[in-house]
Design an enzyme around this catalytic site. Structure first.
Site, mmCIF file in Angstrom:
data_model
loop_
_atom_site.group_PDB
_atom_site.id
_atom_site.type_symbol
_atom_site.label_atom_id
_atom_site.label_comp_id
_atom_site.label_asym_id
_atom_site.label_seq_id
_atom_site.Cartn_x
_atom_site.Cartn_y
_atom_site.Cartn_z
ATOM 1 N N SER A 135 9.841 -6.854 11.646
ATOM 2 C CA SER A 135 10.287 -5.691 12.406
ATOM 3 C C SER A 135 11.460 -6.097 13.311
ATOM 4 O O SER A 135 12.458 -6.585 12.814
ATOM 5 C CB SER A 135 9.110 -5.106 13.190
ATOM 6 O OG SER A 135 9.444 -3.885 13.780
ATOM 7 N N GLU A 231 9.293 2.835 3.654
ATOM 8 C CA GLU A 231 9.549 2.663 5.085
ATOM 9 C C GLU A 231 10.760 3.465 5.549
ATOM 10 O O GLU A 231 11.780 3.514 4.857
ATOM 11 C CB GLU A 231 9.814 1.184 5.390
ATOM 12 C CG GLU A 231 8.613 0.292 5.212
ATOM 13 C CD GLU A 231 8.931 -1.123 5.653
ATOM 14 O OE1 GLU A 231 9.644 -1.283 6.667
ATOM 15 O OE2 GLU A 231 8.468 -2.056 4.993
#
Length: 238
Positions: A135, A231
């Site tokens: 991330s 995503e």
């Protein structure tokens, strides 16, 4: 059913989220020690970090790891087990960096801490390093790797970036096109996250230390970027 459960999760206040993250700390450390890992809390040139040594024979070099959490939550301790397992798989010691968090410490605090810790690892442990993060940790592995291009005292052998946020201008098409498909769309409060991380200076959105998409990556070490096809940050990784 799992995806429906994830989509039903509502965001919690920052302070509460940090308390929830802190609850995992002892559990991860205990698991590692029970399985033959050693964990040392160290000072990496003024940056807090964990030095995790997996069991068994190890190769030379260090896996320098940067945790995710949107620059505002989580810590080295919350990711110790995951990074420890990655160290065991790659047969490397792990420097698990506990960089400062926003909004108390805004940009470039996290980047500067990770850069400083990586340089320390090259001096104090071994000049060869591999950078890894998930991330925003993936953001940091790329931005630090780009900044270290050509630096004589650090040899970045590779970079691993997992589901990275790479563009703080928030212009990636997948932020919109994959919103209905991503089970974690409740995490999509990216404008608020950007404000907490960068403040009100819009020019910082294109600073390559914040948005490695805009970095000059000529000479970058071999790099692996991984992301899921559903995503919202898919295009950031692409």
């Amino acid at each position: 059913a799992i995806i429906d459960t994830l989509r039903a999760i509502q965001p919690t206040p920052l302070a509460e989220t940090r308390v929830l993250c802190a609850g995992r700390v002892d559990e991860d450390a205990a698991w590692l020690r029970e399985h033959g890992y050693t964990i040392q809390e160290i000072d990496a040139d003024g940056v807090r970090a964990q030095l995790i040594t997996p069991p068994g024979a190890l190769d030379q070099g260090t896996l320098v790891a940067f945790h995710g959490g949107g620059f505002i939550v989580c810590s080295a301790a919350t990711h110790a087990k995951a990074f420890g397992l990655m160290g065991a798989a790659s047969r490397l010691r792990v420097l698990n960096v506990d960089y400062r968090l926003a909004p108390e410490h805004r940009f470039p605090a996290a980047h500067d801490d990770c850069l400083r810790a990586t340089r320390w690892a090259a001096r104090a442990l071994h000049p060869d390093v591999v950078l890894i993060g998930d991330s925003v940790g993936g953001n940091l592995s790329l931005s630090v790797g780009a900044q270290l291009i050509g630096e004589a005292d650090v040899t970045v052998r590779g970079i691993v970036s997992i589901s990275p946020l790479t563009d703080f201008t928030l212009s990636s098409p997948s932020l919109t096109t994959r919103r209905a498909r991503d089970p974690f769309t409740y995490c999509a409060g990216l404008p608020e996250l950007r404000q907490m991380s960068l403040g009100d200076d819009e020019a910082l959105e294109r600073d390559p230390r914040a948005s490695p998409l805009f970095a000059d990556v000529r000479g970058l070490a071999p790099t692996l970027v991984q992301m899921g096809s559903k995503e919202i940050c898919y295009d950031d990784g692409l």
